[in-house]
Design an enzyme around this catalytic site. Structure first.
Site, PDB file in Angstrom:
ATOM      1  CD  GLU A  81      -2.177  -1.291   2.996  1.00 45.63           C
ATOM      2  OE1 GLU A  81      -1.891  -0.381   3.811  1.00 45.63           O
ATOM      3  OE2 GLU A  81      -2.842  -2.276   3.327  1.00 45.63           O
ATOM      4  CB  CYS A 117      -3.676  35.240  10.889  1.00 45.63           C
ATOM      5  SG  CYS A 117      -4.069  36.336   9.538  1.00 45.63           S
ATOM      6  CD  GLU A 118      -2.819  28.932  13.048  1.00 47.40           C
ATOM      7  OE1 GLU A 118      -1.987  28.217  13.653  1.00 47.40           O
ATOM      8  OE2 GLU A 118      -3.956  28.573  12.766  1.00 47.40           O
TER       9      GLU A 118
HETATM   10  N1  LLP Z   1      -1.517   2.110   4.401  1.00 49.71           N
HETATM   11  C1  LLP Z   1      -2.073   2.643   5.495  1.00 49.71           C
HETATM   12  C2  LLP Z   1      -2.991   1.821   6.288  1.00 49.71           C
HETATM   13  C3  LLP Z   1      -1.779   3.954   5.887  1.00 49.71           C
HETATM   14  O1  LLP Z   1      -2.321   4.461   6.977  1.00 49.71           O
HETATM   15  C4  LLP Z   1      -0.889   4.727   5.104  1.00 49.71           C
HETATM   16  C5  LLP Z   1      -0.560   6.107   5.464  1.00 49.71           C
HETATM   17  C6  LLP Z   1      -0.340   4.148   3.944  1.00 49.71           C
HETATM   18  C7  LLP Z   1      -0.665   2.836   3.631  1.00 49.71           C
HETATM   19  C8  LLP Z   1       0.594   4.876   3.038  1.00 49.71           C
HETATM   20  O2  LLP Z   1       1.783   5.237   3.678  1.00 49.71           O
HETATM   21  P1  LLP Z   1       2.954   5.922   2.817  1.00 49.71           P
HETATM   22  O3  LLP Z   1       3.428   4.893   1.821  1.00 49.71           O
HETATM   23  O4  LLP Z   1       2.383   7.108   2.146  1.00 49.71           O
HETATM   24  O5  LLP Z   1       3.966   6.275   3.832  1.00 49.71           O
HETATM   25  N2  LLP Z   1       0.298  13.044   6.380  1.00 49.71           N
HETATM   26  C9  LLP Z   1       1.529  12.401   6.773  1.00 49.71           C
HETATM   27  C10 LLP Z   1       1.554  10.945   6.390  1.00 49.71           C
HETATM   28  C11 LLP Z   1       0.387  10.151   6.942  1.00 49.71           C
HETATM   29  C12 LLP Z   1       0.395   8.714   6.550  1.00 49.71           C
HETATM   30  C13 LLP Z   1      -0.889   8.059   6.898  1.00 49.71           C
HETATM   31  N3  LLP Z   1      -1.024   6.686   6.511  1.00 49.71           N
HETATM   32  C14 LLP Z   1       2.695  13.165   6.162  1.00 49.71           C
HETATM   33  O6  LLP Z   1       2.465  14.131   5.455  1.00 49.71           O
HETATM   34  O7  LLP Z   1       3.852  12.825   6.406  1.00 49.71           O
END
Ligand code: LLP
Length: 426
Positions: free
Chosen positions: A283, A354-355
């Site tokens: 994923e 504004c932060e």
């Molecule tokens: N699978 C599940 C169950 C997840 O919760 C996530 C990400 C992924 C796959 C994908 O993960 P990746 O390959 O993108 O690392 N907003 C944060 C990242 C949050 C990730 C949430 N879950 C940031 O900007 O660093």
């Protein structure tokens, strides 16, 4: 300034101009205005190819974790390349359908699926629910029976492994809300296998995001494979092993493992246990799109100060929330390399919100002037998808580039979009 940029080779300087594939970013900024997200299709497909190379000759399914960037045209790129999708809401499922994705290749993660979401996903015929608690198992079973359907499930294991990343994006530790504790997993499988509304098809694990070391992956896989063996020994047949996402990208000086090299090691472990007949699922989100995008932003004012200098730009924390939320680093570079000896200034690059938390880069050495356009690098993941209208700011436009052609895939929001659907009280 000839250092390699994150996002190279799609993003590179040519004759002093920052390019995306064959186009000048300054031309795109002029045509579409700023702030503007620009994505490289070639860069996305190259990132995907690294995973595909790692899985060559294997039964596998790459499910793009679309929360990283859920714009329809981005989903379409991955759907056409054969990807499935990891979703976390029914809104994301609707996006997959609108982008022409294959619903049978959708897996549904998340700790808080509602009954309505379960029902819709069941009727749509998704590939698998990644179940995250014992309570969810009971509710999903009940909903499936009510609808006269059977829900394919994987149990998400919390392996209690430290991914060594920012605490907000670490998910595989005992103190996190995600998954079912390793010690409870086997018993939970045994119970799930008895429930008539469920069909056990796989096992799942995701330990966190922006992981830049391979050790946490190797440890988590060992712990997961122990369970795969124990589950098989108890007479429950699993079809797939889903190892989640989480592979980091280079924002600054990180050197995350390459997807193919990492998977060569992980596959060795799977093969050593004779488990190669399982379909492998992953994923990935960030690693497919993060370095395939930039955000272009115009310098509004330079504001030198006694203690700090500020470079005030037209993008803000509502467009690029990662620095404010995770103290994240994004490279910031000019679209046009200066040839004159314009004075450099050590400054914080900040937005109009504004932060004081509204910053995009701290202590950057920039030779910028009002009217210049800068590129915030590595902005393909978790930027537009996390953007908001805070401070009643319309969200930016998005452009997808393929070679020498650019498509506006989302127009800039208009002021009227900001309060569409709202009403005044009587
Ligand atoms: N699978 C599940 C169950 C997840 O919760 C996530 C990400 C992924 C796959 C994908 O993960 P990746 O390959 O993108 O690392 N907003 C944060 C990242 C949050 C990730 C949430 N879950 C940031 O900007 O660093």
């Amino acid at each position: 300034m000839n250092t390699t940029l994150p996002g190279a080779p799609a993003f590179h300087y040519q004759d002093g101009q920052l390019m995306v594939e064959q186009l000048r970013l300054s031309d795109l900024a002029r045509e579409h205005g700023t702030p503007l997200f620009v994505y490289s299709k070639a860069s996305m497909l190259a990132a995907l190819a690294a995973y595909q190379a790692g899985f060559a000759g294997r039964k596998s399914q790459i499910c793009y974790a679309m929360k990283a960037n859920s714009s329809l045209a981005v989903l379409q790129v991955f759907a056409r390349a054969g990807c499935g999708f990891d979703i976390v809401s029914i809104g994301e499922l609707a996006r997959v359908q609108a982008a022409g994705g294959d619903v049978a290749k959708v897996i549904f993660s998340g700790v808080g699926k509602t009954r309505a979401e379960m029902r819709s996903a069941l009727h749509a015929g998704i590939g698998c629910f990644n179940v995250e608690s014992e309570a969810e198992i009971d509710v999903l079973n009940e909903v499936a029976l009510q609808e006269g359907l059977r829900a394919p499930i994987s149990i998400r294991v919390n392996p209690n492994v430290d991914p060594k990343t920012h605490p907000y994006i670490s998910t595989g530790l005992k103190g996190n809300k995600f998954g079912i504790a390793h010690e409870r997993t086997l018993a939970t499988y045994q119970r799930a296998a008895q429930l008539p509304g469920l069909k056990v098809v796989g096992i799942d694990c995701h330990i966190g995001s922006q992981i830049t070391e391979e050790a946490p992956y190797l440890d988590a896989l060992d712990r997961m494979l122990d369970l795969v063996e124990a589950i098989a020994a108890s007479g429950i047949a699993l079809e797939h092993i889903d190892f989640g996402g989480g592979l980091g990208i280079q924002y600054q000086a990180e050197e995350p493992p390459r997807a193919d090299a990492l998977w060569a090691k992980l596959l060795q472990k799977i093969d050593a246990r004779g488990l190669q007949n399982h379909t492998l699922m992953i994923e990935p989100g960030r690693s497919l799109v993060g370095n395939a995008g930039v955000c272009l932003t115009e310098v509004l004012f330079m504001k030198p100060g006694e203690q700090k200098n500020f470079c005030i730009v037209d993008a803000a924390m509502n467009d690029l929330p990662r620095p404010a939320m995770y103290q994240a680093f994004h490279g910031i570079v000019p679209l046009v390399q200066t040839t004159d000896s314009a004075p450099r200034l050590l400054c914080d690059v900040v937005g109009p919100v504004c932060e004081s938390g509204d910053w995009i880069g701290k202590d950057r050495n920039l030779a910028a002037r009002a009217g210049d356009v800068l590129a915030v690098m590595s902005a393909g993941a978790y930027c537009m998808s996390m953007s908001s209208n805070y401070n009643s700011r319309p969200r930016p436009a998005e452009v997808l580039v393929d070679g020498a052609s650019a498509t506006l895939i989302r127009p800039r929001e208009q002021i009227s979009d900001l309060f569409r659907g709202e009403t005044l009280a009587a």
